[in-house]
Write a protein that holds these residues in place. Structure first.
Motif, mmCIF file in Angstrom:
data_model
loop_
_atom_site.group_PDB
_atom_site.id
_atom_site.type_symbol
_atom_site.label_atom_id
_atom_site.label_comp_id
_atom_site.label_asym_id
_atom_site.label_seq_id
_atom_site.Cartn_x
_atom_site.Cartn_y
_atom_site.Cartn_z
ATOM 1 N N LEU A 194 46.276 28.250 73.313
ATOM 2 C CA LEU A 194 46.767 27.169 72.458
ATOM 3 C C LEU A 194 47.485 26.170 73.377
ATOM 4 O O LEU A 194 48.636 26.362 73.753
ATOM 5 C CB LEU A 194 47.716 27.774 71.417
ATOM 6 C CG LEU A 194 48.055 26.949 70.185
ATOM 7 C CD1 LEU A 194 46.826 26.360 69.530
ATOM 8 C CD2 LEU A 194 48.814 27.802 69.200
ATOM 9 N N VAL A 195 46.735 25.161 73.790
ATOM 10 C CA VAL A 195 47.242 24.237 74.835
ATOM 11 C C VAL A 195 48.401 23.401 74.323
ATOM 12 O O VAL A 195 49.336 23.100 75.055
ATOM 13 C CB VAL A 195 46.082 23.326 75.316
ATOM 14 C CG1 VAL A 195 46.567 22.298 76.316
ATOM 15 C CG2 VAL A 195 44.988 24.162 75.943
ATOM 16 N N GLU B 231 53.492 34.469 65.947
ATOM 17 C CA GLU B 231 52.863 33.332 65.258
ATOM 18 C C GLU B 231 53.911 32.560 64.457
ATOM 19 O O GLU B 231 53.955 31.326 64.499
ATOM 20 C CB GLU B 231 51.748 33.811 64.300
ATOM 21 C CG GLU B 231 50.488 34.247 64.978
ATOM 22 C CD GLU B 231 50.528 35.704 65.417
ATOM 23 O OE1 GLU B 231 51.587 36.343 65.279
ATOM 24 O OE2 GLU B 231 49.514 36.204 65.914
ATOM 25 N N PHE C 171 56.111 30.567 66.798
ATOM 26 C CA PHE C 171 55.508 29.326 67.310
ATOM 27 C C PHE C 171 55.423 28.259 66.218
ATOM 28 O O PHE C 171 55.628 27.074 66.479
ATOM 29 C CB PHE C 171 54.113 29.610 67.893
ATOM 30 C CG PHE C 171 54.183 30.341 69.216
ATOM 31 C CD1 PHE C 171 54.936 29.843 70.262
ATOM 32 C CD2 PHE C 171 53.498 31.532 69.403
ATOM 33 C CE1 PHE C 171 55.007 30.516 71.472
ATOM 34 C CE2 PHE C 171 53.571 32.215 70.606
ATOM 35 C CZ PHE C 171 54.327 31.701 71.644
ATOM 36 N N ASN C 172 55.114 28.687 64.987
ATOM 37 C CA ASN C 172 55.068 27.724 63.880
ATOM 38 C C ASN C 172 56.431 27.070 63.689
ATOM 39 O O ASN C 172 56.539 25.864 63.482
ATOM 40 C CB ASN C 172 54.641 28.419 62.584
ATOM 41 C CG ASN C 172 53.158 28.731 62.586
ATOM 42 O OD1 ASN C 172 52.385 28.048 63.258
ATOM 43 N ND2 ASN C 172 52.764 29.774 61.889
ATOM 44 N N SER D 98 57.226 24.743 66.662
ATOM 45 C CA SER D 98 56.439 23.499 66.661
ATOM 46 C C SER D 98 57.009 22.472 65.689
ATOM 47 O O SER D 98 56.683 21.295 65.764
ATOM 48 C CB SER D 98 54.978 23.791 66.333
ATOM 49 O OG SER D 98 54.876 24.220 64.980
ATOM 50 N N LYS D 99 57.854 22.917 64.754
ATOM 51 C CA LYS D 99 58.477 21.976 63.818
ATOM 52 C C LYS D 99 59.582 21.169 64.500
ATOM 53 O O LYS D 99 59.897 20.054 64.095
ATOM 54 C CB LYS D 99 59.065 22.732 62.619
ATOM 55 C CG LYS D 99 57.983 23.200 61.654
ATOM 56 C CD LYS D 99 58.577 24.056 60.547
ATOM 57 C CE LYS D 99 57.474 24.683 59.721
ATOM 58 N NZ LYS D 99 57.978 25.703 58.817
ATOM 59 N N CYS E 90 59.838 20.945 68.184
ATOM 60 C CA CYS E 90 59.413 20.364 69.468
ATOM 61 C C CYS E 90 57.961 20.731 69.756
ATOM 62 O O CYS E 90 57.411 21.616 69.110
ATOM 63 C CB CYS E 90 60.322 20.825 70.606
ATOM 64 S SG CYS E 90 60.235 22.592 70.919
ATOM 65 N N LYS E 91 57.395 20.025 70.734
ATOM 66 C CA LYS E 91 56.015 20.296 71.134
ATOM 67 C C LYS E 91 55.981 21.575 71.958
ATOM 68 O O LYS E 91 56.857 21.792 72.810
ATOM 69 C CB LYS E 91 55.484 19.162 72.013
ATOM 70 C CG LYS E 91 54.755 18.078 71.241
ATOM 71 C CD LYS E 91 54.084 17.130 72.224
ATOM 72 C CE LYS E 91 53.341 16.043 71.491
ATOM 73 N NZ LYS E 91 52.648 15.153 72.413
ATOM 74 N N VAL E 92 54.963 22.404 71.693
ATOM 75 C CA VAL E 92 54.818 23.643 72.467
ATOM 76 C C VAL E 92 53.490 23.547 73.220
ATOM 77 O O VAL E 92 52.476 23.112 72.663
ATOM 78 C CB VAL E 92 54.803 24.877 71.539
ATOM 79 C CG1 VAL E 92 54.903 26.149 72.364
ATOM 80 C CG2 VAL E 92 55.935 24.808 70.527
ATOM 81 N N PHE E 93 53.501 23.927 74.493
ATOM 82 C CA PHE E 93 52.311 23.784 75.329
ATOM 83 C C PHE E 93 51.863 25.148 75.877
ATOM 84 O O PHE E 93 52.682 26.046 76.067
ATOM 85 C CB PHE E 93 52.593 22.860 76.526
ATOM 86 C CG PHE E 93 53.102 21.504 76.137
ATOM 87 C CD1 PHE E 93 52.216 20.490 75.812
ATOM 88 C CD2 PHE E 93 54.465 21.243 76.080
ATOM 89 C CE1 PHE E 93 52.688 19.235 75.455
ATOM 90 C CE2 PHE E 93 54.938 19.988 75.733
ATOM 91 C CZ PHE E 93 54.053 18.984 75.412
ATOM 92 N N ILE F 158 50.216 27.873 75.096
ATOM 93 C CA ILE F 158 50.569 29.177 74.514
ATOM 94 C C ILE F 158 49.453 30.157 74.895
ATOM 95 O O ILE F 158 48.310 29.988 74.474
ATOM 96 C CB ILE F 158 50.722 29.092 72.988
ATOM 97 C CG1 ILE F 158 51.779 28.024 72.635
ATOM 98 C CG2 ILE F 158 51.083 30.452 72.390
ATOM 99 C CD1 ILE F 158 51.792 27.623 71.178
#
Lengths: 85, 372
Positions: free
Chosen positions: A65-66, B15, B18-19, B22-23, B25-28, B30
């Motif tokens: 997941l980039v 999961e 990460f959800n 992502s609310k 900040c941006k997550v890269f 994974i």
């Protein structure tokens, strides 16, 4: 401003745009999704995420997941299957 | 280069984590390598949000890595050695700024910088700025040099600036005066003595270099008192320019016959020669040297010697034929020496003839202030 998805949807009649998702598969190696509602499953071979009225399952190898934001995500890897559940 | 925080975490329910992340900040990147174990990145400045959320979801941080320019900067800023070095450097700079490092001397002409600096150096001790009393330095400089009329000492930054003015001794005190000397030939027409002893009177003829005023006065006791010689002296001066004419002379000319000899040299070594014998009784020789090719690899040099046959003939030009033009020439030369504002009193032409030679002198008389 030019919007790719809006342009594509323009010609299709009786199509409700609200709350739907968009998905772009680039050469089976990059997948871009707009309008997801959260990741449901995350592994090297399967990534699943919720969309309005359902779920999408992505299968493949070395899936990463980039990028993940609240409503977009980007997957890289060898994508072999995209299934709407 | 973007800066990131890379986390390696272990735990369940990732999961959801990460959800939630992502609310905010941006997550890269994974990358879930097993059910419990994954890697992910956040922007450099979002790491605290991620850490907070990791704790909330009871995940375990295995490792945290920083990458990018902000990471390098933060390493520098948190490096104790560098911080200590910076503080020590700053402290040294502050200490150093308390001391004098340079002495500058302004306004001196006869006294050298070195002499003044030596005096200042002796008076400032270790050079600690707060212990320097500029008034003391000023008085020390005054007492060390006799020929000073003004001394000012100021501390500017780490420099002591010494501004001095040397005494100007008037010529009357030194007694070394020079006489007024004529700088032209002429006849004196007017004199106005200001100071000194006049040596000439109206009507006297003087030559360039003659003394006009002596630098002293004789008092009633007969003693000579030195003074600066000053006077306004006017004289009729003569501007003379001469032209010479020879009415009969021999002129050398080329008959048109010539012999050309060529020689070619390579590195100063003669490799070719074409030479003819000089059969002329009277001749002129003209030599020229040129290179045969433009490159410098083989510098062939051609030397050409041309021998021209020469002869002489008698040329006769009567003076009457050139008289007017020679007078004009002499006049033009004389006028060049007259200033624009000067009034010409008289102009005349003197002609003298000796044998074939005639000399024309153009003389302009004008009234000019003389004496230096």
């Amino acid at each position: 401003m030019f919007n790719f998805f809006s342009e594509v949807k323009k010609g299709v009649k009786n199509f409700d745009l609200t709350g739907k998702y968009n998905i772009v598969n680039i050469s089976g190696e990059i997948l871009y999704v707009e309008g997801h509602k959260g990741v449901a499953l995350l592994s090297k071979t399967q990534i699943s995420f919720k969309v309005k009225n359902g779920r999408l399952l992505i299968e493949g190898d070395n899936l990463v997941l980039v990028e993940l934001t609240e409503d977009t995500l980007k997957i890289s890897g060898k994508i072999s299957k995209i299934e709407a559940l | 280069m973007k800066s990131f925080y890379q986390f390696e975490v272990k735990g369940y329910n990732q999961e959801k984590f990460f959800n939630e992340l992502s609310k905010s900040c941006k997550v890269f990147d994974i990358n879930r390598i097993s059910k419990e174990h994954s890697f992910f990145k956040t922007n450099f400045f979002d790491h605290s949000k991620a850490e907070k959320l990791i704790n909330e979801f009871n995940l375990q941080i295995i490792s945290v890595k920083k990458t990018g320019i902000f990471s390098s900067l933060s390493k520098i800023l948190t490096s104790y050695g560098l911080i200590i070095g910076f503080i020590i450097g700053l402290a040294l700079l502050v200490i150093d700024s308390c001391f004098i490092r340079k002495i500058e001397v302004w306004g001196n002409e006869k006294i050298s910088d070195k002499e003044v600096i030596e005096v200042v150096d002796d008076s400032i001790g270790n050079g600690f700025k707060s212990k320097i009393d500029t008034k003391i330095i000023e008085s020390l400089i005054y007492s060390s040099f006799e020929s000073l009329s003004f001394v000012s000492v100021a501390v500017v930054g780490q420099t002591i600036i010494v501004n001095i003015k040397e005494e100007l001794i008037p010529e009357e005190m030194t007694g070394n005066f020079l006489p007024v000397i004529s700088n032209f030939d002429g006849r004196i027409t007017k004199t106005e003595l200001i100071q000194g002893t006049l040596c000439v009177k109206v009507g006297d003829i003087v030559q360039k270099g003659d003394t006009l005023v002596l630098p002293y006065i004789t008092n009633s006791s007969g003693e000579q008192m030195p003074v600066k010689a000053m006077a306004n002296i006017w004289a009729d001066v003569w501007i003379i320019e001469e032209e010479i004419h020879n009415s009969c002379y021999e002129e050398v000319y080329r008959t048109g016959k010539k012999i050309i000899n060529n020689e070619i040299f390579l590195f100063s070594l003669k490799i070719y020669e074409k030479k003819q014998e000089n059969v002329f009784e009277n001749y002129e020789i003209v030599e020229s040297v040129s290179t045969l090719n433009k490159n410098n690899l083989l510098p062939f040099v051609l030397k050409t010697t041309t021998i021209y046959e020469a002869a002489t003939k008698l040329v006769e030009i009567p003076f009457s034929q050139v008289k007017d033009s020679l007078i004009e020439k002499a006049k033009a030369k004389a006028l060049q020496k007259v200033e624009e504002y000067e009034i010409i009193k008289e102009e005349r032409v003197d002609i003298r003839e000796v044998g074939n030679i005639t000399s024309i002198s153009y003389i302009i008389t004008l009234n000019r202030k003389i004496g230096e």
